[in-house]
Design a protein around this motif. Structure first.
Motif, PDB file in Angstrom:
ATOM      1  N   LYS A 102       0.838  -1.188   0.000  1.00  0.00           N
ATOM      2  CA  LYS A 102       0.000   0.000   0.000  1.00  0.00           C
ATOM      3  C   LYS A 102       0.879   1.245   0.000  1.00  0.00           C
ATOM      4  CE  LYS A 102      -3.528   2.438   2.708  1.00  0.00           C
ATOM      5  NZ  LYS A 102      -4.325   2.431   3.959  1.00  0.00           N
ATOM      6  N   ASN A 171     -14.180 -13.618   3.722  1.00  0.00           N
ATOM      7  CA  ASN A 171     -13.332 -12.467   3.962  1.00  0.00           C
ATOM      8  C   ASN A 171     -12.399 -12.662   5.154  1.00  0.00           C
ATOM      9  OD1 ASN A 171     -14.435 -10.946   1.873  1.00  0.00           O
ATOM     10  ND2 ASN A 171     -16.172 -10.353   3.154  1.00  0.00           N
ATOM     11  N   THR A 192      -5.751  -8.530  -2.226  1.00  0.00           N
ATOM     12  CA  THR A 192      -6.134  -8.187  -3.595  1.00  0.00           C
ATOM     13  C   THR A 192      -7.650  -8.288  -3.688  1.00  0.00           C
ATOM     14  OG1 THR A 192      -5.952 -10.465  -4.405  1.00  0.00           O
ATOM     15  CG2 THR A 192      -3.961  -9.095  -4.503  1.00  0.00           C
ATOM     16  N   GLU A 193      -8.211  -7.948  -4.829  1.00  0.00           N
ATOM     17  CA  GLU A 193      -9.662  -8.005  -4.983  1.00  0.00           C
ATOM     18  C   GLU A 193     -10.197  -9.423  -4.863  1.00  0.00           C
ATOM     19  OE1 GLU A 193     -10.840  -6.170  -8.600  1.00  0.00           O
ATOM     20  OE2 GLU A 193     -10.201  -4.154  -8.005  1.00  0.00           O
ATOM     21  N   SER A 194      -9.398 -10.405  -5.284  1.00  0.00           N
ATOM     22  CA  SER A 194      -9.874 -11.791  -5.284  1.00  0.00           C
ATOM     23  C   SER A 194      -9.259 -12.651  -4.194  1.00  0.00           C
ATOM     24  CB  SER A 194      -9.583 -12.437  -6.650  1.00  0.00           C
ATOM     25  OG  SER A 194      -8.212 -12.319  -6.974  1.00  0.00           O
ATOM     26  N   TYR A 196      -5.306 -12.769  -2.096  1.00  0.00           N
ATOM     27  CA  TYR A 196      -4.042 -12.207  -1.640  1.00  0.00           C
ATOM     28  C   TYR A 196      -2.950 -12.488  -2.663  1.00  0.00           C
ATOM     29  CZ  TYR A 196      -6.235 -12.077   2.997  1.00  0.00           C
ATOM     30  OH  TYR A 196      -7.076 -11.832   4.047  1.00  0.00           O
TER      31      TYR A 196
END
Length: 256
Positions: A102, A171, A192-194, A196
């Motif tokens: 990040k 999650n 990540t969106e899907s 890690y």
């Protein structure tokens, strides 16, 4: 009056960046950036480390042996120099990232119209570092908070509702024993969106994880080999895949 408010807002923003930067103990410098063809080309790594040292940071190359008090990689910043493609102008800016990838701070863009790359990169980098120097970095002594609260996760997993709700479970990550931060094979999980992605100390992406309906199982991809990352009863993660029709199991040390 409006200009006054804008100046106050800008000042607060700078202070906010400085406080977040100050919470990290040191900075890790790679030997090669994406726009470079070889390590330390145009002495970019050397100049980056020199500028960081002048700005007051404790600096190490990624392949250097770190002191014991810096073994927790999430207490460190990872610097990256980016090149902004422009016609007849060299533009560089600096990103400071945490252990999850990040971006914590982005510098101003440094520019140079010099045709000689050695000169152009040096001028652009030094100009970009002017905004970094303005932060007046000084380590605060604060501990950087991690994104995963294991106590809350453990409590949630023990709730009866989790057993019947796979949607809520996707999650979460099953709590495993804290990994040895001194382990040279330790990987860090970046959300990540899907799912890690697991990175090493370089940082380099070693494995990609996709969520499943089970919190202790991920679809895993490593070196173009697809398998599963599974948290087993011994509290350790294992990457399992079939190679030449044979099941192969590899222990993976990971910090979520």
């Amino acid at each position: 009056m409006r200009i006054k408010f804008l100046l106050i807002a800008l000042f607060c923003a700078v202070i906010g960046f400085a406080q977040s930067i100050n919470d990290y103990k040191a900075v890790i410098v790679p030997l090669k950036y994406d726009f470079m063809k070889s390590e330390n080309q145009y002495r970019m790594a050397t100049m980056t480390k020199s500028n960081l040292s002048k700005a007051g940071f404790n600096v190490f190359y990624y392949n250097e042996q770190l002191p014991v008090d810096l073994n927790d990689r999430c207490q460190l910043l990872y610097i990256d120099v980016k090149k902004d493609n422009a016609f007849l102008v060299t533009k560089l800016f600096i990103e400071f990232k945490d252990c999850y990838g990040k971006v914590v701070y982005t510098s101003e863009v440094g520019k140079s119209k010099e045709k000689d790359y050695d000169i152009a990169y040096r001028e652009s980098l030094n100009m970009a570092f002017m905004s970094v120097n303005a932060l007046h970095y000084k380590y605060s002594g604060n501990t950087v908070a991690t994104t995963l609260k294991t106590s809350n996760t453990a409590a949630t997993l023990s709730a009866p509702a989790v057993a019947t709700s796979t949607v809520a479970a996707t999650n979460l990550v099953v709590v495993a024993p804290s990994p040895d931060l001194k382990d040279p094979n330790l990987l860090y999980a970046q959300p990540t969106e899907s799912g890690y992605q697991l990175i090493d100390k370089t940082p380099k992406v070693v494995m990609k994880l996709l969520k499943t309906s089970q919190t202790n199982v991920f679809i895993a991809i490593k070196d173009n080999v697809q398998g599963s990352l599974i948290l087993k009863e011994d509290g350790q993660w294992y990457f399992e895949s079939y190679q030449n029709d044979k099941l192969v199991s590899e222990k993976i040390v990971v910090k979520f």
